[in-house]
Write an enzyme that holds these catalytic residues in place. Structure first.
Site, mmCIF file in Angstrom:
data_model
loop_
_atom_site.group_PDB
_atom_site.id
_atom_site.type_symbol
_atom_site.label_atom_id
_atom_site.label_comp_id
_atom_site.label_asym_id
_atom_site.label_seq_id
_atom_site.Cartn_x
_atom_site.Cartn_y
_atom_site.Cartn_z
ATOM 1 C CE LYS A 146 -4.094 1.402 -0.506
ATOM 2 N NZ LYS A 146 -4.848 1.012 -1.690
ATOM 3 C CB SER A 157 -7.846 1.281 -3.884
ATOM 4 O OG SER A 157 -7.695 1.117 -2.482
#
Length: 587
Positions: free
Chosen positions: A188, A384
């Site tokens: 991430k 995402s």
């Protein structure tokens, strides 16, 4: 004196009235006129393809209920694709000219446009391209042409793909401006620039993987159009062997090195127009506008709704570049309740955003699926939060170059405690309970607050993975293994089970029509954005008025404006984010 004051007041009043009347007339004219003019296409015409101002798939529909005004724009890529499809059978259109075109479209969008031009050529009509210079993405599109021209002193950028990420850890240490980061997912990397001084091996691995996948897609298309082996294209790129017009031609990337007047002469020959006469041209966006407003099949009973989710995901109504909860949920509800709509295609081009809004949209899709099928078509990005709202669809289509995945969440909190300490500023808190103050910009991040926020991040990540596992019929462990915030190209996402098919919006529509057994249908586009009267100012309907954003762009330039916009987006993010690792600018 009172008399003079009254006279002055009257003069001022008359002046204000005249100004209001003048601008009122202009506004009425802008609202009710100017958009109904039809484009006249003469026989033996050529479409001029110039898409410098086209960035979105969808041009948008806007409803100004306060004044009873509705506006539908037809300046999106989807409108261009429909226009090219119509031009195939338009006897007045003989070919398409791509002249010094500078694209702002993403790679997946460019792929869709390129495929449409390839299909257009099957009609026997020509596609010709001329460039003073070619960027790499511009050349990818232009290489589809029957003949590719380049200016004798021009250049062609053909060197492979790259992207650049900036890192701020040392900057934070030196200035005292710090970003506190709480995340889940070793990939991430939306927050990695605030934690490290250089790229992590995991991030370098994922970027290399999806850049390679995208390049392979582009190289395969160029190879087919130019009849050059992929291995040779890689050799040309690695050695910069197309850096001059002569080198580009010797390596078969272009066909002719000439000035623009020769290019136009060749088009005249193709049209059998005398050398001393001008040939007929039609601007692509004018043609697209005309097709969109004059060829709709209102008699078609069955419809397929196309709902566009483009931009970052956030709260509120949303807009062309913001996927808002209000417009998205309302669009799904309207399409669900419309008996004429037999299926829904959700077109996603989003890097993600608010985790809460993503979940609310996911829920609306879950309800809608019980009534009619929902098919997802991914554009440049469905990452995402963009993947969150896709994962429970009945079928997912992506382009091979789509960037997707990034199943992970994070929270970022700016902290000024060090810089305020450096300048002798002290902030004191008074609270009735231990955690009453929550988070303060001017105090180091509290262990309790970090623990509670990490807990929230973990809960949302587990929910995200569970949603994907359920939607994709995988186990939690299977999704977690390919999640952790990692980004994938569409071709890799297909192999991993994150998408079902490689194809564009047309493929998704074809699948949806077959699924509901509908042979003839028309499409209806959503969302319809609800706007206030004040939103008219600076909008496209008022050429004499400019928005604050447009004024800033003109003053500082587009590239500098993009930097400011990125800072603004970071500052506006609230709550936990399901967001793309970073803004990817592929060069």
């Amino acid at each position: 004196m009172k008399f003079l004051g009254n006279v002055l007041a009257t003069i001022v009043g008359l002046f204000i009235f005249c100004m209001l009347f003048f601008f009122g007339i202009l506004m009425i004219g802008a609202i009710f006129g100017g958009s109904s003019k039809s484009t006249y296409v003469e026989d033996n015409s050529v479409l001029e393809l110039n898409l410098e101002e086209v960035t979105n798939d969808y041009g948008g529909k806007f409803n100004y209920e306060e004044i009873g005004y509705f506006e539908a724009n037809h300046d999106g890529l989807t409108d261009v694709l429909k226009a090219i499809e119509f031009a195939k059978t338009d006897d007045k259109i003989k070919g398409i000219s791509i002249l010094n075109n500078s694209l702002l479209l993403g790679v997946a969008q460019t792929k869709a446009l390129r495929d449409q031009l390839e299909d257009f050529k099957k009609s026997g009509k020509f596609v010709m391209a001329y460039g003073n210079t070619y960027s790499q993405k511009d050349y990818y599109l232009n290489s589809v042409a029957n003949t590719v021209y380049i200016n004798p002193i021009g250049d062609l950028d053909f060197k492979g793909l790259s992207t650049e990420v900036m890192y701020f850890k040392d900057f934070q240490n030196k200035t005292g401006l710090k970003m506190e980061v709480i995340r889940h997912g070793k990939y991430k990397s939306a927050v990695e620039p605030f934690l490290l001084s250089e790229m992590s091996p995991e991030n370098r691995d994922q970027i290399t993987t999806f850049l390679t996948s995208i390049w392979n897609t582009m190289a395969a298309d160029i190879s087919k159009s130019r009849n050059i082996p992929i291995a040779q294209l890689n050799t040309i790129a690695a050695g910069l062997l197309a850096r001059t017009p002569e080198m580009a031609k010797s390596n078969k990337l272009v066909d002719k090195i000439v000035y623009e007047d020769v290019y136009h002469d060749d088009i005249k020959k193709a049209l059998k127009v005398d050398a001393d006469e001008d040939y007929n041209t039609v601007k692509m966006m004018d043609y697209a506008q005309d097709i969109a407003t004059s060829t709709s099949d209102f008699d078609t009973k069955d419809k397929i709704a196309v709902i566009y989710a483009q931009g970052e995901i956030g709260s509120g109504e949303g807009d062309l570049n913001v996927v808002g909860e209000g417009s998205m949920r309302r669009s799904l509800q309207e399409a669900r309740k419309d008996d004429k709509v037999k299926a829904i295609v959700l077109r996603i081009d989003s890097p993600g955003g608010s985790a809460l809004t993503s979940d609310l949209i996911w829920r609306e899709i879950e309800i809608t699926k019980k009534v009619k099928p929902v098919i997802v078509s991914m554009g440049n990005l469905a990452a995402s939060g963009g993947y969150y709202i896709a994962c429970n669809a009945d079928k997912i289509f992506a382009e091979a170059s789509t960037i997707t995945g990034s199943i992970g969440v994070f929270g970022v909190l700016p902290n000024l405690s060090q810089i305020t300490k450096n300048y002798g500023i002290n902030s004191e808190l008074v609270e009735t309970h231990e955690n009453a103050s929550g988070y303060s910009l001017f105090k180091p991040l509290d262990d309790n607050f970090r623990k509670f926020t990490q807990e929230s991040v973990e809960n949302i990540y587990n929910t995200f993975v569970t949603r994907v596992a359920t939607g994709r019929k995988m186990t939690f462990a299977q999704v977690d293994a390919i999640a952790q915030g990692r980004v994938w190209a569409g071709s890799d996402a297909l192999r991993l089970g994150l998408v079902d098919k490689i194809g564009g919006l047309d493929a998704a529509l074809a699948y949806a029509s077959n699924l509901v057994k509908v042979k003839e249908y028309s499409t209806v586009d959503y969302p319809k954005y609800e706007k206030d009267f004040k939103d008219l100012f600076g909008g496209s309907g008022f050429p004499f008025m400019k928005s604050r954003e447009n004024l800033i762009k003109e003053e500082i330039g587009l590239e500098n404006y993009k930097i400011i916009e990125q800072i603004r987006k970071m500052n506006s993010q609230k709550g936990v984010q399901a967001m793309m690792p970073f803004e990817i600018n592929i060069r």
